[in-house]
Design a protein around this motif. Structure first.
Motif, PDB file in Angstrom:
ATOM      1  N   TYR A 132       0.823  -1.195   0.052  1.00  0.00           N
ATOM      2  CA  TYR A 132       0.115  -0.381   0.316  1.00  0.00           C
ATOM      3  C   TYR A 132       1.230   1.232   0.024  1.00  0.00           C
ATOM      4  O   TYR A 132       0.610   2.200  -1.227  1.00  0.00           O
ATOM      5  N   SER A 164     -11.531   4.127  -6.444  1.00  0.00           N
ATOM      6  CA  SER A 164     -11.221   3.099  -7.330  1.00  0.00           C
ATOM      7  C   SER A 164     -11.134   4.367  -9.018  1.00  0.00           C
ATOM      8  O   SER A 164     -10.093   3.809  -9.130  1.00  0.00           O
ATOM      9  N   MET A 185      -7.890   3.895  -0.627  1.00  0.00           N
ATOM     10  CA  MET A 185      -7.881   4.207  -2.087  1.00  0.00           C
ATOM     11  C   MET A 185      -8.916   4.498  -2.684  1.00  0.00           C
ATOM     12  O   MET A 185     -10.042   3.564  -2.706  1.00  0.00           O
ATOM     13  N   LEU A 200      -6.284  -6.022  -7.232  1.00  0.00           N
ATOM     14  CA  LEU A 200      -6.803  -5.146  -8.283  1.00  0.00           C
ATOM     15  C   LEU A 200      -7.115  -5.760  -9.387  1.00  0.00           C
ATOM     16  O   LEU A 200      -5.766  -6.134 -10.061  1.00  0.00           O
ATOM     17  N   GLY A 226     -11.503  -3.155 -11.223  1.00  0.00           N
ATOM     18  CA  GLY A 226     -11.026  -3.106 -10.069  1.00  0.00           C
ATOM     19  C   GLY A 226     -10.621  -4.572  -8.221  1.00  0.00           C
ATOM     20  O   GLY A 226     -10.553  -5.008  -8.937  1.00  0.00           O
ATOM     21  N   GLU A 227     -10.966  -4.110  -7.488  1.00  0.00           N
ATOM     22  CA  GLU A 227     -10.846  -4.851  -6.713  1.00  0.00           C
ATOM     23  C   GLU A 227     -11.671  -6.300  -6.938  1.00  0.00           C
ATOM     24  O   GLU A 227     -13.226  -6.019  -7.371  1.00  0.00           O
ATOM     25  N   HIS A 251      -7.645   5.320  -8.414  1.00  0.00           N
ATOM     26  CA  HIS A 251      -6.978   5.604  -8.135  1.00  0.00           C
ATOM     27  C   HIS A 251      -6.368   3.388  -8.117  1.00  0.00           C
ATOM     28  O   HIS A 251      -5.051   3.645  -9.078  1.00  0.00           O
ATOM     29  N   GLU A 252      -6.777   3.112  -7.456  1.00  0.00           N
ATOM     30  CA  GLU A 252      -7.204   2.069  -7.985  1.00  0.00           C
ATOM     31  C   GLU A 252      -6.674   1.501  -9.906  1.00  0.00           C
ATOM     32  O   GLU A 252      -5.707   0.578  -9.847  1.00  0.00           O
ATOM     33  N   ARG A 253      -8.495   1.793 -10.542  1.00  0.00           N
ATOM     34  CA  ARG A 253      -8.038   1.795 -12.062  1.00  0.00           C
ATOM     35  C   ARG A 253      -6.599   2.275 -12.457  1.00  0.00           C
ATOM     36  O   ARG A 253      -6.110   2.062 -12.943  1.00  0.00           O
ATOM     37  N   ASP A 301      -5.981  -7.103  -1.332  1.00  0.00           N
ATOM     38  CA  ASP A 301      -6.369  -6.621  -2.262  1.00  0.00           C
ATOM     39  C   ASP A 301      -5.659  -6.819  -3.654  1.00  0.00           C
ATOM     40  O   ASP A 301      -4.906  -7.159  -4.177  1.00  0.00           O
TER      41      ASP A 301
END
Lengths: 478, 478
Positions: B321, B351, B349, B395, B400-401, B353-355, B393
């Motif tokens: 992270y 969505s 975070m 991703l 996403g997750e 940021h994850e993307r 997690d």
């Protein structure tokens, strides 16, 4: 990465010796400060771990108690003991987790099933429940394997449903409205438009109706999911939450349906026999022991393995409801007034009647077809006599009804007429009726109560012992 | 017994000709009063049935409409047409069910996905949904096969639960009390002792806690069942009812957990690639067509098949992270203030940021570990820094997750301290804490949202299109 372990089941199955291994598990027993029976849940057979005298100090030895968890490094050697080919001579014993023998609820002795139900979070650690849940696993896998190999499509039908048309029993309400202050309509009734789904919703009692929608596209589908009954039945055969398998097949009539159900049940039994022999033998022995407490005439005529073999090797008996009633009316039990409930054409058979048919008369599973229309569901196909429907129930020794199914009424006119008679609102069922409006086909299906099947195969007698955390009236523990 | 039919998938796969067959299915199209494209749901590929001119009378020909159901007897012959090796020359065409072309909702043209959602009971009859649900079936079967082959035990954890400790989100109440007149205690609160289970109950948000109970006996278990969130999220990624897979493993640390999750996801994809190639190719083409409407920069960089191959052939990226936050803070997107939400260590975070991480930066699945303790659940194992937990997690691009998991806190003192901090009542969780009291072991697990996995593999973008009958706010149709 945690140290690689070898599973005890694999280790015991191999006969190789000399190699070093790491095993992990929970202590079942510890004898003479020397012999640890270690179990990791992969099998009921424990691995014997031998600790050389003097290897561990006194405080460590005292921590090797029932259900303490260990990591053992050692060498695989041929065993001197009986009943095991190999054992592990420990070079290192690490205690992962202690288990205070003074407070650990499961002692290394026999506990009653009732007691273990209250310890459902720990009962998996006993031989009986280890065996039951490994068999349950195999049966569940066999369900998927059977249908997958036949090209059926697995459907997840909805758990939350607004449909209440099947009338299979009392339902649980699902809501997010406040219980003490639910919004109301002007007439004082609850305003379910304000509820999460904008309507009144319940937990499903069956995925069949939705299954039919999919079957009229994929030809053959099945469901395997939880279903619910809010019935206040506190018996050894009922659960408020249970798992059900519901195949639904286009282009099948009632005979195709019977053939599939019989093949399916035998496939499940065969799979467990092939994959869980040790567990079944353990359960067979358990059953024999348990029945020793019963008077001779209450004991099973066959052992568990023998019973399963018998079912595999014999055709199910197939009779009509009318024939079943005749058999009952001509039975010594009827003549001696041994039945508590009425035996009469048009009246539903009770458990005592079903048990008489399968346990006393035929002594094997029986498929009963052609039930009176009045005692069966609206969607069952009317036979040419106008009085009976193409329903089928499969009755199993010791269990009673294990499968209920039917050919479905594919004729729109007959179906809507029957719904009218039973005051089932057609407008709420527009989607179901659409399958009869657009390319309707002869089709059939059935439901198998999964826990009843597990009961049958494991020889257990209380349905609360074959599901991990049973839900019953006044009980939702864990 | 209904006449034996051969499935169209099998028939098309064989190249034998000359034999007589019976096929049944639904009409997709009927050209020139001569060529019927028949489909039985076993494959998207239709069987061409050739009706000789003059064989059927005019009224019968008129009944061969889209979605009418037919039983065709005929001879298998080599096809003259393109794209098919064989066809069936009909000797007998029986209409099983009519479908009035004037009212049948699905015309042989392209319908929008939105339109088809309203016809969810019929959408299985389209090529798109035929493909999606056959792929979904394969993925579900692959879940069971993967774990079965590894010796995991399939557990059915309870759907109705009194436990509300996980705090994973808003819950649905399950009750049999009357909504307009629930019994009350003296203080005016609802008397749930009168409810079916003698207490307040909800639909489960996760089977994890119960799964941990079983894992500390069988070592390795998994669940695959429905879970629920009563969140008012009307998005393309949320459902109120969805299916989740939750493996839980004793003797696993976070790295073992990551390895298993990555292997699992790749196994599922490989299984679909091997077993549903035609369906995936159809869906790939559908996606390409759909994306033609998008501006160039919004289109996928890879086709669906290419994307799946890429995931199979590359290791997932593994970062902490803390590293993820650093990447984001140093990204052009951050510097150009393109993120709507805050990027800061300690904050979850979003969505976007994850993307960014998976779609722009790494361009492949990413496993993020070591999240701040404060933003994760109480049961996650505290790392040595005292600030982060052994969470993970996964991703996935476009989704996403897709997986959330962790090593669990097996140390009783740390676990109870954390529960106190978060005001989770230990007395209601006695059964959970017992696993830490009696032979506690290092263990880990994760949850895979099944519908998100189906989205990923099918290339669909709205989660309502990959479950048969979606449950969302204000909608519980069928």
């Amino acid at each position: 990465m945690f140290n690689k372990r070898v599973k005890i089941k694999e280790l015991l199955a191999s006969e190789t010796t000399g190699q070093e291994v790491v095993v992990m598990g929970w202590v079942r027993t510890f004898r003479n400060n020397q012999f640890i029976a270690l179990n990791d849940g992969s099998t009921n057979n424990n691995l014997q771990v031998v600790v050389e005298l003097g290897m561990l100090d006194e405080p460590t030895l005292k921590r090797i108690t029932t259900s303490a968890s260990l990591k053992v490094t050692g060498q695989v050697v041929a065993s001197q003991g009986k009943g095991q080919k190999i054992e592990v001579k420990a070079t290192l014993v690490e205690i992962l987790g202690d288990s205070d023998a003074e407070v650990y609820p499961l002692q290394p002795k026999k506990h009653s099933l009732e007691f273990l139900r209250e310890k459902a979070h720990l009962r998996f650690r006993t031989n009986t429940f280890g065996a039951i849940f490994r068999v349950r696993h195999s049966l569940a896998f066999a369900v998927h394997k059977f249908f997958h190999e036949k090209g059926f499509v697995y459907m997840h039908t909805p758990i939350i449903t607004a449909s209440d048309a099947e009338g299979a029993g009392e339902m649980f309400r699902v809501t997010t409205l406040p219980m003490d202050n639910a919004p109301k309509n002007e007439d004082g009734s609850i305003d379910f438009k304000e509820d999460f789904f904008g309507r009144s919703t319940n937990l499903t009692v069956s995925g069949q109706l939705e299954g039919e929608l999919a079957a009229t596209a994929f030809s053959e589908i099945y469901t395997f999911g939880p279903t619910f009954r809010a019935e206040n039945s506190n018996t050894a055969r009922h659960l408020a939450e249970f798992w059900m398998i519901e195949p639904e097949m286009a282009f099948y009539d009632i005979e195709d349906n019977m053939n599939l159900a019989e093949e399916f049940i035998k496939y499940l039994i065969r799979f467990a026999m092939d994959n869980n022999r040790e567990d079944l033998e353990f359960l067979a022995q358990r059953l024999t022991e348990e029945e020793k407490q019963l008077p001779q005439d209450k004991r099973s005529e066959m052992g568990l393995i023998e019973k399963l073999e018998f079912v595999l090797n014999n055709d199910f008996e197939r009779i009509t409801y009318t024939e079943a009633i005749d058999i009952l009316l001509n039975s010594p039990a009827y003549k001696k007034k041994k039945f508590q409930y009425e035996v009469k054409w048009g009246v539903d058979m009770q458990s005592e009647h079903e048990r008489y048919l399968v346990e006393k008369h035929f002594k094997k599973p029986v498929i009963v077809t052609g039930y009176p229309k009045a005692i069966k569901s609206f969607y069952m196909r009317e036979n040419e006599d106008g009085k009976t429907v193409a329903a089928m129930d499969i009755l199993a020794p010791g269990i009673g009804e294990i499968v209920g199914g039917s050919q479905r009424e594919e004729r729109l006119d007959k179906l809507t007429k029957r719904m009218e008679e039973l005051h089932i609102p057609a407008d709420e069922m527009w989607w179901y009726l659409d399958t009869r409006r657009f390319g309707t086909v002869p089709h059939a299906g059935f439901g198998l109560g999964f826990e009843r099947m597990v009961l049958f195969v494991t020889g257990m007698t209380n349905i609360r012992d074959v599901i991990a955390f049973p839900r019953t009236p006044k009980s939702a523990e864990f």
